[in-house]
Design a protein around this motif. Structure first.
Motif, mmCIF file in Angstrom:
data_model
loop_
_atom_site.group_PDB
_atom_site.id
_atom_site.type_symbol
_atom_site.label_atom_id
_atom_site.label_comp_id
_atom_site.label_asym_id
_atom_site.label_seq_id
_atom_site.Cartn_x
_atom_site.Cartn_y
_atom_site.Cartn_z
ATOM 1 N N GLY A 189 0.830 -1.200 0.000
ATOM 2 C CA GLY A 189 0.000 0.000 0.000
ATOM 3 C C GLY A 189 0.862 1.247 0.000
ATOM 4 O O GLY A 189 1.775 1.386 -0.796
ATOM 5 N N ALA A 190 0.590 2.158 0.941
ATOM 6 C CA ALA A 190 1.346 3.410 1.040
ATOM 7 C C ALA A 190 2.462 3.320 2.079
ATOM 8 O O ALA A 190 2.934 4.332 2.575
ATOM 9 N N CYS A 191 2.882 2.112 2.418
ATOM 10 C CA CYS A 191 3.950 1.907 3.403
ATOM 11 C C CYS A 191 5.216 1.429 2.690
ATOM 12 O O CYS A 191 5.145 0.545 1.838
ATOM 13 N N ASP A 192 6.341 2.025 3.056
ATOM 14 C CA ASP A 192 7.619 1.700 2.429
ATOM 15 C C ASP A 192 8.700 1.540 3.484
ATOM 16 O O ASP A 192 8.774 2.327 4.435
ATOM 17 N N TRP A 193 9.539 0.528 3.292
ATOM 18 C CA TRP A 193 10.703 0.283 4.132
ATOM 19 C C TRP A 193 11.914 0.280 3.205
ATOM 20 O O TRP A 193 11.975 -0.505 2.261
ATOM 21 N N TYR A 194 12.879 1.170 3.458
ATOM 22 C CA TYR A 194 14.074 1.293 2.639
ATOM 23 C C TYR A 194 15.274 0.808 3.461
ATOM 24 O O TYR A 194 15.594 1.401 4.499
ATOM 25 N N ASN A 233 1.939 4.644 5.831
ATOM 26 C CA ASN A 233 0.726 5.289 5.319
ATOM 27 C C ASN A 233 1.007 6.569 4.546
ATOM 28 O O ASN A 233 0.216 7.502 4.557
ATOM 29 N N GLY A 234 2.152 6.627 3.877
ATOM 30 C CA GLY A 234 2.495 7.782 3.050
ATOM 31 C C GLY A 234 2.794 9.039 3.843
ATOM 32 O O GLY A 234 2.918 10.124 3.268
ATOM 33 N N ASP A 235 2.927 8.948 5.155
ATOM 34 C CA ASP A 235 3.111 10.104 6.024
ATOM 35 C C ASP A 235 4.587 10.482 6.135
ATOM 36 O O ASP A 235 5.305 10.006 7.010
ATOM 37 N N LEU A 236 5.041 11.355 5.242
ATOM 38 C CA LEU A 236 6.442 11.777 5.235
ATOM 39 C C LEU A 236 6.815 12.610 6.453
ATOM 40 O O LEU A 236 7.970 12.642 6.858
ATOM 41 N N ASP A 237 5.839 13.294 7.061
ATOM 42 C CA ASP A 237 6.131 14.105 8.245
ATOM 43 C C ASP A 237 6.536 13.243 9.438
ATOM 44 O O ASP A 237 7.288 13.683 10.300
ATOM 45 N N CYS A 238 6.032 12.018 9.506
ATOM 46 C CA CYS A 238 6.349 11.131 10.632
ATOM 47 C C CYS A 238 7.312 10.007 10.242
ATOM 48 O O CYS A 238 7.607 9.133 11.055
ATOM 49 N N LYS A 280 13.909 12.440 -3.746
ATOM 50 C CA LYS A 280 13.570 13.337 -4.868
ATOM 51 C C LYS A 280 12.511 12.685 -5.755
ATOM 52 O O LYS A 280 11.595 13.351 -6.235
ATOM 53 N N GLU A 281 12.638 11.383 -5.971
ATOM 54 C CA GLU A 281 11.671 10.657 -6.792
ATOM 55 C C GLU A 281 10.288 10.632 -6.143
ATOM 56 O O GLU A 281 9.276 10.572 -6.832
ATOM 57 N N ARG A 282 10.250 10.643 -4.829
ATOM 58 C CA ARG A 282 8.969 10.587 -4.110
ATOM 59 C C ARG A 282 8.238 11.918 -4.151
ATOM 60 O O ARG A 282 7.042 11.968 -3.899
ATOM 61 N N SER A 283 8.939 13.038 -4.389
ATOM 62 C CA SER A 283 8.269 14.345 -4.351
ATOM 63 C C SER A 283 7.686 14.737 -5.680
ATOM 64 O O SER A 283 7.752 14.140 -6.651
#
Length: 104
Positions: A36-41, A58-63, A101-104
């Motif tokens: 989904g909107a969850c990513d682990w790098y 959950n796509g939350d870049l602030d947290c 950069k790719e995510r923005s």
């Protein structure tokens, strides 16, 4: 987990603390897991079960934050009883700054 990393994949990652002196934007991301909107790098691996990397839930870049996550824990997650975390087989190893950069 779909497309679980092999032992060969895992030994190719730097060990925990090995890239500690590298600036965050230049730290190499070797693996990407997602659902989904969850990513682990993943940037480092301890050789047993733990990764050090960047996690966005959950796509939350602030947290989103750098920290440790477990391969066994990723493998155990099932959403709605069937959807599993996947490892990105098309992932191209690159610096964290490029990933963001790719995510923005």
């Amino acid at each position: 987990m779909w497309n679980e990393p092999t032992e060969k994949d895992l030994v190719a990652l730097p060990r925990i603390y090995e890239t500690e002196s590298i600036a965050i934007d230049e730290k190499i991301i070797h693996m990407h897991f997602f659902i989904g909107a969850c990513d682990w790098y993943a940037a480092e691996y301890d050789g047993e079960d733990k990764f050090f990397g960047y996690v966005i839930l959950n796509g939350d870049l602030d947290c989103a934050e750098w920290g440790y996550f477990s391969l066994e824990e990723l493998k155990s997650i099932k959403v709605k009883g069937w959807a599993e975390i996947d490892r990105d087989l098309y992932w191209k190893t690159r610096p964290f700054g490029e990933v963001m950069k790719e995510r923005s």
